[in-house]
Design a protein around this motif. Structure first.
Motif, PDB file in Angstrom:
ATOM      1  N   PHE A   8      21.302  18.755  15.767  1.00 27.46           N
ATOM      2  CA  PHE A   8      20.888  18.349  14.429  1.00 27.46           C
ATOM      3  C   PHE A   8      20.694  19.648  13.664  1.00 27.46           C
ATOM      4  O   PHE A   8      19.606  20.209  13.637  1.00 27.46           O
ATOM      5  CB  PHE A   8      19.589  17.549  14.493  1.00 27.46           C
ATOM      6  N   GLY A   9      21.800  20.170  13.138  1.00 31.93           N
ATOM      7  CA  GLY A   9      21.739  21.497  12.520  1.00 31.93           C
ATOM      8  C   GLY A   9      21.399  22.516  13.586  1.00 31.93           C
ATOM      9  O   GLY A   9      22.031  22.565  14.633  1.00 31.93           O
ATOM     10  N   GLN A  10      20.353  23.276  13.347  1.00 35.36           N
ATOM     11  CA  GLN A  10      19.920  24.292  14.304  1.00 35.36           C
ATOM     12  C   GLN A  10      19.056  23.715  15.419  1.00 35.36           C
ATOM     13  O   GLN A  10      18.678  24.415  16.348  1.00 35.36           O
ATOM     14  CB  GLN A  10      19.140  25.393  13.578  1.00 35.36           C
ATOM     15  N   TYR A  11      18.748  22.442  15.337  1.00 29.96           N
ATOM     16  CA  TYR A  11      17.858  21.796  16.298  1.00 29.96           C
ATOM     17  C   TYR A  11      18.652  20.973  17.305  1.00 29.96           C
ATOM     18  O   TYR A  11      19.810  20.666  17.104  1.00 29.96           O
ATOM     19  CB  TYR A  11      16.859  20.891  15.569  1.00 29.96           C
ATOM     20  N   GLU A  12      17.972  20.572  18.367  1.00 31.90           N
ATOM     21  CA  GLU A  12      18.580  19.750  19.416  1.00 31.90           C
ATOM     22  C   GLU A  12      17.706  18.517  19.626  1.00 31.90           C
ATOM     23  O   GLU A  12      16.478  18.598  19.625  1.00 31.90           O
ATOM     24  CB  GLU A  12      18.666  20.580  20.703  1.00 31.90           C
ATOM     25  N   LEU A  13      18.351  17.369  19.793  1.00 33.36           N
ATOM     26  CA  LEU A  13      17.660  16.115  20.056  1.00 33.36           C
ATOM     27  C   LEU A  13      18.057  15.576  21.418  1.00 33.36           C
ATOM     28  O   LEU A  13      19.232  15.633  21.787  1.00 33.36           O
ATOM     29  CB  LEU A  13      18.039  15.061  19.008  1.00 33.36           C
ATOM     30  N   ALA A  14      17.077  15.048  22.154  1.00 33.01           N
ATOM     31  CA  ALA A  14      17.357  14.310  23.381  1.00 33.01           C
ATOM     32  C   ALA A  14      17.373  12.829  23.016  1.00 33.01           C
ATOM     33  O   ALA A  14      16.473  12.347  22.321  1.00 33.01           O
ATOM     34  CB  ALA A  14      16.281  14.577  24.429  1.00 33.01           C
ATOM     35  N   LEU A  15      18.397  12.122  23.461  1.00 30.66           N
ATOM     36  CA  LEU A  15      18.531  10.691  23.212  1.00 30.66           C
ATOM     37  C   LEU A  15      18.554   9.983  24.555  1.00 30.66           C
ATOM     38  O   LEU A  15      19.330  10.353  25.440  1.00 30.66           O
ATOM     39  CB  LEU A  15      19.831  10.390  22.469  1.00 30.66           C
ATOM     40  N   THR A  80      24.495   6.036  18.097  1.00 31.95           N
ATOM     41  CA  THR A  80      23.315   6.773  17.635  1.00 31.95           C
ATOM     42  C   THR A  80      23.710   8.148  17.114  1.00 31.95           C
ATOM     43  O   THR A  80      23.279   8.557  16.027  1.00 31.95           O
ATOM     44  CB  THR A  80      22.278   6.907  18.773  1.00 31.95           C
ATOM     45  N   ILE A  81      24.544   8.849  17.860  1.00 29.78           N
ATOM     46  CA  ILE A  81      25.016  10.173  17.429  1.00 29.78           C
ATOM     47  C   ILE A  81      25.791  10.048  16.120  1.00 29.78           C
ATOM     48  O   ILE A  81      25.605  10.853  15.197  1.00 29.78           O
ATOM     49  CB  ILE A  81      25.861  10.837  18.538  1.00 29.78           C
ATOM     50  N   GLU A  82      26.638   9.030  16.020  1.00 24.14           N
ATOM     51  CA  GLU A  82      27.410   8.812  14.797  1.00 24.14           C
ATOM     52  C   GLU A  82      26.480   8.580  13.601  1.00 24.14           C
ATOM     53  O   GLU A  82      26.663   9.165  12.529  1.00 24.14           O
ATOM     54  CB  GLU A  82      28.339   7.607  14.987  1.00 24.14           C
ATOM     55  N   GLN A  83      25.453   7.746  13.797  1.00 23.40           N
ATOM     56  CA  GLN A  83      24.528   7.469  12.702  1.00 23.40           C
ATOM     57  C   GLN A  83      23.710   8.711  12.333  1.00 23.40           C
ATOM     58  O   GLN A  83      23.432   8.936  11.150  1.00 23.40           O
ATOM     59  CB  GLN A  83      23.619   6.288  13.049  1.00 23.40           C
ATOM     60  N   ILE A  84      23.333   9.513  13.314  1.00 18.33           N
ATOM     61  CA  ILE A  84      22.611  10.761  13.025  1.00 18.33           C
ATOM     62  C   ILE A  84      23.498  11.685  12.191  1.00 18.33           C
ATOM     63  O   ILE A  84      23.039  12.282  11.209  1.00 18.33           O
ATOM     64  CB  ILE A  84      22.137  11.438  14.326  1.00 18.33           C
ATOM     65  N   ASN A  85      24.754  11.811  12.568  1.00 20.46           N
ATOM     66  CA  ASN A  85      25.678  12.653  11.801  1.00 20.46           C
ATOM     67  C   ASN A  85      25.871  12.125  10.380  1.00 20.46           C
ATOM     68  O   ASN A  85      25.952  12.908   9.428  1.00 20.46           O
ATOM     69  CB  ASN A  85      27.014  12.795  12.532  1.00 20.46           C
ATOM     70  N   GLU A  86      25.945  10.817  10.220  1.00 20.44           N
ATOM     71  CA  GLU A  86      26.058  10.227   8.882  1.00 20.44           C
ATOM     72  C   GLU A  86      24.813  10.547   8.055  1.00 20.44           C
ATOM     73  O   GLU A  86      24.907  10.854   6.864  1.00 20.44           O
ATOM     74  CB  GLU A  86      26.252   8.712   8.979  1.00 20.44           C
ATOM     75  N   TYR A  87      23.642  10.496   8.688  1.00 19.73           N
ATOM     76  CA  TYR A  87      22.385  10.833   8.009  1.00 19.73           C
ATOM     77  C   TYR A  87      22.405  12.305   7.562  1.00 19.73           C
ATOM     78  O   TYR A  87      22.089  12.621   6.412  1.00 19.73           O
ATOM     79  CB  TYR A  87      21.202  10.563   8.943  1.00 19.73           C
ATOM     80  N   ILE A  88      22.807  13.185   8.456  1.00 16.91           N
ATOM     81  CA  ILE A  88      22.881  14.617   8.139  1.00 16.91           C
ATOM     82  C   ILE A  88      23.809  14.853   6.953  1.00 16.91           C
ATOM     83  O   ILE A  88      23.521  15.672   6.078  1.00 16.91           O
ATOM     84  CB  ILE A  88      23.378  15.426   9.363  1.00 16.91           C
TER      85      ILE A  88
END
Length: 190
Positions: A8-15, A80-88
């Motif tokens: 998530f940009g410079q950050y990392e998310l665990a799903l 979930t990854i797709e929706q996160i990228n759409e949000y970004i």
């Protein structure tokens, strides 16, 4: 349970997603990771093991590039990854994912559902959220439930700020809260 990570940009998310017998898979955790931190060391991992009465062998890590749409749980993580990228990218204002809220108390679940009603690009105070979940004097309890939200980003606890307009707290860190609000066009006091 299937685990993956995404940037998530410079950050990392665990799903983390999983399913009980005869149920469709649900997201159980979206957790911010600190730089260099493994998902095994995330704050959510010990809570998950305790709540679901499982051990390390019940988790399978799959790199996001190896997830398969043929498996329902892995397909959910891909969505979930797709929706996160759409949000970004500013293409998504609200997440549409099945969430397993069962790890929260009845009150926490009410707060988490209340968080999902806060529109993209808007903020409310803890006191306002307390009123919305029918506990008008319980702003501290609401703040506590907010801090236990296992779905950072997906359930937008970052949209709740202090009554004076300052950011307040955020489990993932104030830098992330500020980043999320900036993505949504919100400017807050420091």
């Amino acid at each position: 349970m299937i685990v993956t990570t995404t940037s998530f940009g410079q950050y990392e998310l665990a799903l983390i997603a999983g399913a009980n017998e005869n149920e469709s898979p649900k997201i159980v955790v979206v957790d911010w990771l600190k730089e260099g931190q493994s998902w095994l060391n995330s704050k959510s991992f010990p809570k998950l093991k305790k709540y679901y009465k499982i051990d390390d062998s019940d988790f399978e890590f799959i790199d996001k590039n190896s997830l398969s749409i043929a498996d329902m749980t892995q397909a959910l993580l891909l969505t979930t990854i797709e929706q996160i990228n759409e949000y970004i990218n500013g293409e998504r204002k609200k997440f549409d994912l099945p969430l397993d809220l069962s790890s929260g108390t009845e009150f926490q679940q009410r707060v988490w559902k209340g968080l999902q009603t806060i529109p993209h690009g808007e903020t409310i105070s803890y006191a306002t959220l307390a009123q919305r979940v029918n506990n008008p004097k319980g702003y501290r309890a609401v703040a506590n439930a907010n801090g236990k939200n296992p779905f950072s980003l997906i359930v937008p606890c970052h949209r709740v700020i202090a009554s004076d307009g300052k950011l307040g707290g955020y489990t993932g860190g104030l830098d992330k809260k500020e980043h999320l609000l900036a993505l949504e066009g919100v400017k807050c006091k420091g």
